[in-house]
Motif scaffolding. Structure first.
Motif, PDB file in Angstrom:
ATOM      1  N   ARG A 282      -4.026   6.788   6.259  1.00  0.00           N
ATOM      2  CA  ARG A 282      -5.495   6.812   6.429  1.00  0.00           C
ATOM      3  C   ARG A 282      -5.937   5.654   7.315  1.00  0.00           C
ATOM      4  O   ARG A 282      -6.799   5.814   8.184  1.00  0.00           O
ATOM      5  CB  ARG A 282      -6.198   6.758   5.072  1.00  0.00           C
ATOM      6  CG  ARG A 282      -6.163   8.084   4.326  1.00  0.00           C
ATOM      7  CD  ARG A 282      -7.030   8.079   3.076  1.00  0.00           C
ATOM      8  NE  ARG A 282      -6.489   7.237   2.016  1.00  0.00           N
ATOM      9  CZ  ARG A 282      -5.534   7.600   1.162  1.00  0.00           C
ATOM     10  NH1 ARG A 282      -5.003   8.802   1.258  1.00  0.00           N
ATOM     11  NH2 ARG A 282      -5.117   6.767   0.232  1.00  0.00           N
TER      12      ARG A 282
ATOM     13  N   ILE B 156       0.840  -1.201   0.000  1.00  0.00           N
ATOM     14  CA  ILE B 156       0.000   0.000   0.000  1.00  0.00           C
ATOM     15  C   ILE B 156       0.875   1.252   0.000  1.00  0.00           C
ATOM     16  O   ILE B 156       2.041   1.212   0.374  1.00  0.00           O
ATOM     17  CB  ILE B 156      -0.982   0.037   1.195  1.00  0.00           C
ATOM     18  CG1 ILE B 156      -0.242   0.052   2.535  1.00  0.00           C
ATOM     19  CG2 ILE B 156      -1.963  -1.126   1.117  1.00  0.00           C
ATOM     20  CD1 ILE B 156      -1.163   0.246   3.738  1.00  0.00           C
TER      21      ILE B 156
ATOM     22  N   GLU C 157      -2.354   5.718   1.905  1.00  0.00           N
ATOM     23  CA  GLU C 157      -3.332   4.713   2.317  1.00  0.00           C
ATOM     24  C   GLU C 157      -2.997   4.194   3.715  1.00  0.00           C
ATOM     25  O   GLU C 157      -3.886   4.017   4.554  1.00  0.00           O
ATOM     26  CB  GLU C 157      -3.375   3.555   1.317  1.00  0.00           C
ATOM     27  CG  GLU C 157      -4.247   2.394   1.743  1.00  0.00           C
ATOM     28  CD  GLU C 157      -5.720   2.741   1.945  1.00  0.00           C
ATOM     29  OE1 GLU C 157      -6.392   2.034   2.713  1.00  0.00           O
ATOM     30  OE2 GLU C 157      -6.200   3.734   1.350  1.00  0.00           O
TER      31      GLU C 157
END
Length: 132
Positions: free
Chosen positions: A127, A120, A124
């Motif tokens: 988050r 990732i 991401e």
């Protein structure tokens, strides 16, 4: 690490800050640390970051002090297109990581998927950490 030094206010920089403050614990290995030092002290990265080579190495060492050491029992190479990425991949594999966080997501596929490691981006990851 490169993105964090080049842009300390971005997601990568936030990850390194979280490591240095003890909120995240990265997996580290000797070959990976040597690769970090080699890459981060390249003139083009130092010019953008404004750090000296000694300062960049000091950041890597501080990062390592907060990390979880991983012993690489054997090599998995070659799995990836870039030999420098193999250090990240092998450290993740031997450290039983679920995720590798990198901007270089495409170069880790399909090898990472074959070994059950998710790839990732730093954004991401951040988050997810923040629960967004």
């Amino acid at each position: 690490m490169v993105a964090a030094l080049r842009s300390p206010d971005g997601a990568s920089g936030l990850h390194v800050q979280a490591v240095l403050s003890g909120k995240l614990r990265p997996l580290i290995s000797v070959p990976l640390v040597l690769e970090y030092e080699s890459v981060l002290t390249r003139p083009e990265h130092l010019a953008v970051s404004g750090f000296t080579a000694n300062e960049a190495v000091s950041i890597v060492r501080a990062f390592c002090k907060m990390g979880e050491p991983v012993h690489l029992a054997f090599r998995l190479r070659p799995q990836l297109r870039d030999p420098g990425d193999e250090f990240v991949f092998e450290t993740a594999f031997h450290g039983r990581a679920d995720v590798i966080v990198t901007f270089n997501t495409k170069d880790f596929h399909p090898a990472a998927e074959a070994f059950g490691i998710e790839i990732i981006s730093p954004g991401e990851s951040w988050r997810r950490i923040r629960g967004l």
